[in-house]
Design a protein around this motif. Structure first.
Motif, PDB file in Angstrom:
ATOM      1  N   ASP A   1      52.043  25.756  80.497  1.00  0.00           N
ATOM      2  CA  ASP A   1      51.454  26.867  81.246  1.00  0.00           C
ATOM      3  C   ASP A   1      51.942  28.238  80.804  1.00  0.00           C
ATOM      4  O   ASP A   1      51.192  29.194  80.808  1.00  0.00           O
ATOM      5  CB  ASP A   1      51.721  26.681  82.743  1.00  0.00           C
ATOM      6  N   THR A   2      53.220  28.351  80.450  1.00  0.00           N
ATOM      7  CA  THR A   2      53.708  29.691  80.113  1.00  0.00           C
ATOM      8  C   THR A   2      54.259  29.774  78.693  1.00  0.00           C
ATOM      9  O   THR A   2      55.055  30.640  78.373  1.00  0.00           O
ATOM     10  CB  THR A   2      54.802  30.153  81.107  1.00  0.00           C
TER      11      THR A   2
ATOM     12  N   ASP B   1      49.493  40.429  71.704  1.00  0.00           N
ATOM     13  CA  ASP B   1      50.621  41.079  72.369  1.00  0.00           C
ATOM     14  C   ASP B   1      51.879  41.127  71.512  1.00  0.00           C
ATOM     15  O   ASP B   1      52.807  41.868  71.795  1.00  0.00           O
ATOM     16  CB  ASP B   1      50.940  40.361  73.687  1.00  0.00           C
TER      17      ASP B   1
ATOM     18  N   TYR C   1      37.455  32.857  72.306  1.00  0.00           N
ATOM     19  CA  TYR C   1      37.642  31.496  71.795  1.00  0.00           C
ATOM     20  C   TYR C   1      36.813  31.320  70.532  1.00  0.00           C
ATOM     21  O   TYR C   1      35.989  32.158  70.189  1.00  0.00           O
ATOM     22  CB  TYR C   1      37.200  30.461  72.828  1.00  0.00           C
TER      23      TYR C   1
ATOM     24  N   ILE D   1      55.534  35.360  73.329  1.00  0.00           N
ATOM     25  CA  ILE D   1      55.346  36.814  73.289  1.00  0.00           C
ATOM     26  C   ILE D   1      56.685  37.523  73.532  1.00  0.00           C
ATOM     27  O   ILE D   1      57.041  38.468  72.852  1.00  0.00           O
ATOM     28  CB  ILE D   1      54.319  37.257  74.350  1.00  0.00           C
ATOM     29  N   GLN D   2      57.437  37.002  74.500  1.00  0.00           N
ATOM     30  CA  GLN D   2      58.705  37.651  74.837  1.00  0.00           C
ATOM     31  C   GLN D   2      59.849  37.205  73.960  1.00  0.00           C
ATOM     32  O   GLN D   2      61.007  37.546  74.204  1.00  0.00           O
ATOM     33  CB  GLN D   2      59.028  37.396  76.304  1.00  0.00           C
TER      34      GLN D   2
ATOM     35  N   LYS E   1      52.733  30.716  76.142  1.00  0.00           N
ATOM     36  CA  LYS E   1      52.292  31.971  75.540  1.00  0.00           C
ATOM     37  C   LYS E   1      53.290  33.089  75.846  1.00  0.00           C
ATOM     38  O   LYS E   1      53.713  33.807  74.954  1.00  0.00           O
ATOM     39  CB  LYS E   1      50.906  32.359  76.092  1.00  0.00           C
ATOM     40  N   GLN E   2      53.645  33.202  77.132  1.00  0.00           N
ATOM     41  CA  GLN E   2      54.588  34.245  77.534  1.00  0.00           C
ATOM     42  C   GLN E   2      55.913  34.083  76.799  1.00  0.00           C
ATOM     43  O   GLN E   2      56.515  35.057  76.360  1.00  0.00           O
ATOM     44  CB  GLN E   2      54.836  34.194  79.046  1.00  0.00           C
TER      45      GLN E   2
END
Lengths: 268, 347
Positions: B210-211, B237, B291, B217-218, B213-214
């Protein structure tokens, strides 16, 4: 003389509070965070709330939730109140088991309730949609209304009603001018609880929802799988605020109705 | 008295609204799909052009979708199961065969996505979007060239490796790494793959879908297994992220159009699919949602940036070394057992 608890109990309660409320507060704080990525604080913004308002699907889900919550609250409140009133007149022998049956939806796990309702609806070939979600919400919130109104009725005794009837009031007059005013706070707080439950419910709604009956909680759940966006935080914040307000209101109404007497908290 | 009056007015009002909402004479198309899966403008254009109302409800994963459809349909006309779920639904007799006469634009679909293993001849489904599970890595921290799954095992990245929290994806990756099929039913091969994965565990920061991607990115993680579409999202990002389809091959997946058994508005659903496959509509839609577009005729209408995005448009060379996950039947229990063993071994 006041009795003091063990000091460890105080620490325990403080930890409990932190454990329960920190995640909620974090969601709220991040809903104002000026960055798409949840980690760091990048300044205050209301952008997420603005973009929420513009989102057609969020607004639809919100409308669905509200329509379902209002209708199911009204019906559940009526039914719950009526059953509480009629239960009062039952002989003690039947009261126990019947009470149990009426309490049941409070205790039954949501998932089982949702599943069994889904099976029922598909057996009866009732198409899933807003109406099935409403029926489901009425089913469980009715019990909560019943619990609250019942407690109120039990607390008030029969003396006033007997006095009214002695003085020549008809059955309806007694109900309208003596019983009803006394239990109104119970009815209102029951209704507020029912509304909150309906607005927050995910599990049961998830099972019985059909076309165009996506409620806010279902929407939020679907969104989270796509990655947690600040809009979701904003939406959760709004939902939490509405729920807390309603619950506080319910408490307030119930306490005021009880007069000066110190009132026990609601059972949940 | 006042309160009762107000209350009854409220009830009547709400009832009236909900009745009116249910009474519209327009044809209705009930879509059940992932969140934010279509461009809003494209949807409302369809509503206007064909004078229909579209309702759009969302689910969070394939299993939720299956539960709903299995339990009695839910009254939806169009659903978007992923590849393996199409296969499962066909086996459970939950889908209507598509009438290709109503979908002439089907010819626009790239050959790569026609006749997939999970639905031969596209009898029940048409691909909506697809991607490949590859490696995303941060060029700031990783200077070595990355082209193999073996690179995840590099001790230099210890504690910085992220894996999807998905049984078939992760075991499938380890199977591909050793040259096996990602959908093998041979327990020895599965065991070999999982044993290999156990040696990766000390490097793994998290199993996360779920996270993920975050986390990329971070820069919490340096290197990870990600879906190509997510990689495209991450790069927006954090431009330091690169994406590669490893040389050993990888898993391809897709979300598809399908029509559940007994759908009331089957013809309308087919009309909608056909509309979405129109080159111009298709370009507008995928441009907005970001997409990959399986529609070859739409390419000329896409923007330069979209066409040049290598994570959205995988090269033929890359697509030549991918494999679909197929239904492994009862062997899924073997996968489940080893997966639990793998993840519980972490503690």
């Amino acid at each position: 003389m006041k009795k003091k608890g063990h000091p460890l109990l105080g620490i325990h309660s403080a930890l409990m509070m932190i454990f329960i409320y920190v995640p909620i507060v974090l969601v709220m704080v991040y809903s104002f965070n000026n960055t798409r990525l949840s980690g760091d604080w990048k300044g205050f913004t209301l952008d997420w709330y603005v973009s929420l308002m513009k989102d057609r699907h969020v607004m639809e889900a919100l409308m669905n939730s509200l329509v379902i919550a209002v209708i199911s609250t009204v019906v559940a409140t009526l039914l719950g109140t009526i059953s509480a009133l009629s239960m009062r007149d039952f002989a003690r022998k039947w009261k126990g088991p019947l009470n149990g049956v009426l309490y049941m939806p409070v205790i039954i796990p949501d998932i089982i309730m949702g599943l069994s309702l889904l099976v029922l609806f598909s057996q009866l070939q009732i198409p899933l949609g807003k109406s099935t979600v409403m029926i489901a919400h009425i089913t469980f919130s009715m019990s909560y209304v019943y619990v609250v109104v019942n407690a109120r009725l039990a607390g008030m005794g029969r003396q006033l009603e007997e006095a009214a009837q002695d003085l020549g009031a008809t059955y309806w007059q007694t109900f309208r001018y003596v019983t009803l005013p006394q239990i109104t706070p119970g009815i209102i707080s029951g209704a507020l609880i029912a509304f909150t439950l309906s607005l927050d419910d995910f599990m049961v709604s998830f099972f019985v929802a059909g076309p165009s009956s996506t409620t806010l909680p279902i929407y939020i759940y679907g969104q989270v799988k796509r990655g947690i966006s600040p809009e979701i935080n904003a939406l959760c914040t709004l939902l939490i605020l509405v729920s807390i307000t309603l619950i506080l209101l319910a408490q307030y109404v119930l306490n005021r109705g009880k007069g000066q007497k110190k009132h026990k908290m609601l059972p949940f | 008295m006042k309160r009762t009056g107000l209350l009854s007015m409220l009830v009547v009002g709400v009832l009236a609204i909900s009745l009116l909402a249910g009474c519209s004479s327009k044809e209705k198309l009930h879509i059940y799909s992932w969140a934010d899966n279509f461009d809003e403008t494209v949807i409302s254009d369809f509503e206007k052009e064909f004078n229909v109302d579209i309702t759009y409800d969302i689910y969070a994963n394939n299993e939720d979708l299956l539960a709903k459809i299995k339990a009695g349909g839910g009254g939806y006309d169009l659903i978007q199961p992923s590849d393996y779920m199409v296969e499962t639904m066909i086996k459970n007799n939950l889908l209507e065969p598509l009438d290709k006469n109503n979908i002439p634009n089907y010819v626009n679909i790239a050959d790569t996505f026609k006749d997939p293993a999970f639905d031969p001849d596209n009898k029940y489904s048409i691909v909506y979007t697809s991607g490949v599970t590859g490696i995303a890595y941060n060029k700031k921290y990783i200077k070595d060239p990355i082209d193999s799954w073996e690179d995840l095992w590099n001790p230099a990245y210890k504690g910085k490796v992220l894996l999807l929290d998905d049984n078939r994806e992760v075991i499938g990756m380890a199977l591909k790494k050793q040259g096996f099929s990602n959908s093998t039913t041979n327990e020895t091969e599965i065991k070999a793959a999982v044993d290999n994965l156990k040696t990766l565990l000390p490097s793994v920061l998290a199993f996360d879908t779920d996270t993920i991607k975050q986390k990329m990115i971070q820069e919490e993680g340096w290197i990870s297994t990600v879906w190509s579409g997510d990689a495209a999202y991450i790069v927006k990002d954090n431009p330091d992220i690169a994406y590669v389809v490893p040389k050993e091959g990888a898993t391809i997946f897709s979300d598809n159009y399908a029509i559940p058994k007994g759908a009331k508005n089957k013809a309308l659903a087919e009309k909608f699919i056909n509309y979405m496959l129109d080159p111009k509509v298709s370009a507008a839609n995928y441009e907005a949602i970001g997409y990959s577009d399986p529609n070859v005729k739409a390419m000329e209408f896409h923007s330069e940036t979209y066409r040049n995005n290598k994570m959205i448009n995988l090269s033929e060379d890359e697509l030549n070394r991918v494999e679909w996950l197929s239904d492994v039947g009862d062997s899924l229990q073997i996968y489940d057992r080893y997966w639990t063993e793998l993840k519980s071994g972490r503690e």
